[in-house]
Scaffold this active site. Structure first.
Site, short mmCIF file in Angstrom:
data_model
loop_
_atom_site.label_atom_id
_atom_site.label_comp_id
_atom_site.label_asym_id
_atom_site.label_seq_id
_atom_site.Cartn_x
_atom_site.Cartn_y
_atom_site.Cartn_z
N ASP A 32 -2.32 -1.77 10.32
CA ASP A 32 -2.37 -1.79 8.86
C ASP A 32 -2.91 -3.11 8.30
O ASP A 32 -3.10 -3.24 7.09
CB ASP A 32 -0.97 -1.57 8.27
CG ASP A 32 -0.51 -0.12 8.36
OD1 ASP A 32 -1.33 0.75 8.72
OD2 ASP A 32 0.67 0.15 8.06
N GLY B 131 9.78 -0.60 4.61
CA GLY B 131 9.84 0.46 3.60
C GLY B 131 8.68 1.42 3.64
O GLY B 131 8.59 2.32 2.82
N LYS C 152 0.84 -1.21 0.00
CA LYS C 152 0.00 0.00 0.00
C LYS C 152 0.87 1.24 0.00
O LYS C 152 2.04 1.22 0.40
CB LYS C 152 -0.94 0.03 1.21
CG LYS C 152 -0.27 0.02 2.60
CD LYS C 152 0.17 1.37 3.12
CE LYS C 152 0.92 1.26 4.44
NZ LYS C 152 1.83 2.33 4.75
P1 ATP Z 1 4.25 -0.12 7.75
O1 ATP Z 1 4.15 0.58 6.41
O2 ATP Z 1 3.01 -0.92 8.11
O3 ATP Z 1 4.72 0.76 8.86
P2 ATP Z 1 6.73 -1.24 6.84
O4 ATP Z 1 6.45 -1.48 5.40
O5 ATP Z 1 7.50 -0.01 7.18
O6 ATP Z 1 5.37 -1.25 7.63
P3 ATP Z 1 7.32 -4.00 7.18
O7 ATP Z 1 7.94 -4.40 5.89
O8 ATP Z 1 5.91 -4.40 7.39
O9 ATP Z 1 7.49 -2.46 7.44
O10 ATP Z 1 8.27 -4.60 8.33
C1 ATP Z 1 8.51 -4.01 9.56
C2 ATP Z 1 9.30 -5.01 10.41
O11 ATP Z 1 8.47 -6.12 10.71
C3 ATP Z 1 10.52 -5.58 9.68
O12 ATP Z 1 11.68 -4.91 10.04
C4 ATP Z 1 10.56 -7.04 10.11
O13 ATP Z 1 11.55 -7.25 11.11
C5 ATP Z 1 9.21 -7.33 10.76
N1 ATP Z 1 8.43 -8.38 10.06
C6 ATP Z 1 7.76 -9.35 10.65
N2 ATP Z 1 7.15 -10.13 9.75
C7 ATP Z 1 7.42 -9.64 8.56
C8 ATP Z 1 7.05 -10.03 7.25
N3 ATP Z 1 6.30 -11.10 6.99
N4 ATP Z 1 7.50 -9.27 6.25
C9 ATP Z 1 8.26 -8.16 6.49
N5 ATP Z 1 8.66 -7.79 7.71
C10 ATP Z 1 8.24 -8.52 8.74
#
Ligand code: ATP
Length: 300
Positions: free
Chosen positions: A138, A99, A11
Site C-alpha cells: 500500500d 483500521g 485511503k
Molecule cells: P492496511 O489498510 O494497509 O492493511 P491498516 O490501516 O489496517 O493497514 P495500519 O494502521 O497501517 O493498518 O497498521 C498496521 C500495523 O502496523 C499496526 O498494528 C502497527 O503495529 C504497525 N505499524 C507500524 N508502523 C506504523 C505506523 N507508523 N502507523 C501505524 N501503524 C504502524
C-alpha cells in the site's frame, strides 16, 4: 534545512477484488485506491540517528522502534542514497491504527518525502516509488494519492483522472483487525465453499462513476472481497453497515481489511450527518467525515 513537515492522507478502497491464493502466499488484486482527507502529519528533524515518536489519539498503538513503518522508510531511503543519514521523526497520528485505512503506509510515504527533502537528496518520485514498493503493497499509493488502480499485489499503479469530489463518512471501530488474519479468513471461507475464485477484474462501471464524479453510481458499485472475512471476524460490523445504509448512505463497505466502515454521502452536509448518526452506535468508537480524492504527501 533543519525540519520538514508533510501531511499524508488515509485511503479507502472503493474496489478490492482478491484473486486466488498464489504460491508465494500473496493474492493478485484489483485495488482501486482513493485518498481521503484524514491526515497524519510526519515531521522530520535533523538528528544523528533515525528515531521516531508518535503523538495523538492512536499513539499508544503504534510501535516506536524499528517496527515503525516510517523508520523502515527512512532507513530504506538512507540505504538507497548510500549514506548513514539521521532523522528525528515525529508522527501526529489521526488515521486510525490497524483500521484498514493504510495509516502505517501513509507514515512510510510521509517519511520518504520528508527525509528526501531534509537530507537534500532531490530524488525523483520514480525512485521514491521504487523504495515504497519494497516497503509494502500500500506504500506506493500512499505516495501518489488521488485515485488509482493497483494491480499485482496492489503495487503496480495507474492513476485515474477524476471528475469530481466525493464525500465520505467513516465509522471507526474499537480495536484493529490484522490484515494478515483477514486474508487468511478470506481464504478459509473460500475453501469452505469450494467455489472457484475468479481472476480479479477492474469494474469499468465503477471507473466511469469515478471519472464523471457520479456519487450515486459509485455508491452502487462499491465492492470489497475482504468484507465477508472482516464480518466473520467482527460480526458487529454488519450492524454498523446497516445503520449507515438506513441513514441514507449511497453506498457502504468495509474499508480494506477493516474494521473501519466507509459510507458514501451525497454531499458534505450529508457526510457530516452520517458521521453524527454513526457516532451514536455502540459498535463505533468514533466517526469522521472526509472528502476525496486528495493529493499524496508534499513538503509543506
Ligand atoms: P492496511 O489498510 O494497509 O492493511 P491498516 O490501516 O489496517 O493497514 P495500519 O494502521 O497501517 O493498518 O497498521 C498496521 C500495523 O502496523 C499496526 O498494528 C502497527 O503495529 C504497525 N505499524 C507500524 N508502523 C506504523 C505506523 N507508523 N502507523 C501505524 N501503524 C504502524
Amino acid at each position: 534545512m533543519s525540519s520538514v513537515t508533510v501531511r499524508v492522507p488515509a485511503k479507502v478502497n472503493v474496489q478490492l477484488s482478491v484473486g486466488p491464493l498464489r504460491e508465494d502466499g500473496y493474492h493478485d488484486l484489483v485495488n482501486v485506491f482513493h485518498a481521503v482527507s484524514v491526515f497524519d502529519e510526519v515531521v522530520a528533524k535533523e538528528s544523528e540517528s533515525i528515531t521516531v515518536s508518535v503523538v495523538g489519539e492512536w499513539a499508544d498503538q503504534v510501535p516506536v522502534d524499528d517496527g515503525n513503518l516510517a523508520v523502515q522508510a527512512a532507513r530504506a531511503l538512507a540505504k538507497h542514497a548510500g549514506r548513514s543519514y539521521g532523522a528525528d521523526l515525529v508522527i501526529h497520528k489521526a488515521i486510525p491504527v490497524a483500521g484498514g485505512m493504510a495509516g502505517g503506509s501513509a507514515d512510510a510515504a510521509g517519511a520518504l518525502v520528508a527525509c528526501n527533502e531534509l537530507w537534500g537528496l532531490g530524488l525523483p518520485y520514480e525512485d521514491l516509488l521504487e523504495i515504497a514498493g519494497d516497503l509494502g503493497s500500500d506504500v506506493p499509493f500512499a505516495l501518489l494519492g488521488g485515485t488509482a488502480v493497483g494491480t499485482g499485489r496492489g503495487e503496480q499503479l495507474s492513476e485515474l483522472p477524476m471528475g469530481g469530489v466525493f464525500h465520505w463518512a467513516f465509522a471507526v471501530a474499537d480495536g484493529g483487525l490484522s490484515t494478515a488474519k483477514v486474508y487468511a479468513e478470506c481464504d478459509a471461507l473460500r475453501e469452505a465453499t469450494g467455489a472457484e475464485v475468479p481472476w480479479p477484474q477492474v469494474d469499468d462501471a465503477l471507473l466511469a462513476a469515478l471519472r464523471t464524479g457520479d456519487a450515486r453510481a459509485l455508491g452502487g458499485r462499491l465492492a470489497n472481497d475482504l468484507q465477508p472475512a472482516a464480518l466473520a471476524l467482527r460480526p458487529e460490523l454488519a450492524r454498523t453497515l446497516d445503520a449507515g445504509r438506513a441513514a441514507g448512505a449511497l453506498g457502504a463497505l468495509v474499508s480494506g481489511s477493516g474494521p473501519t466502515c466507509a459510507f458514501l454521502a451525497a454531499d458534505e452536509e450529508h457526510a457530516r450527518r452520517l458521521a453524527d448518526a454513526l457516532s451514536q452506535l455502540s459498535s463505533c468508537r468514533t466517526a469522521l467525515s472526509a472528502h476525496g480524492p486528495v493529493p499524496g504527501p508534499r513538503p509543506a
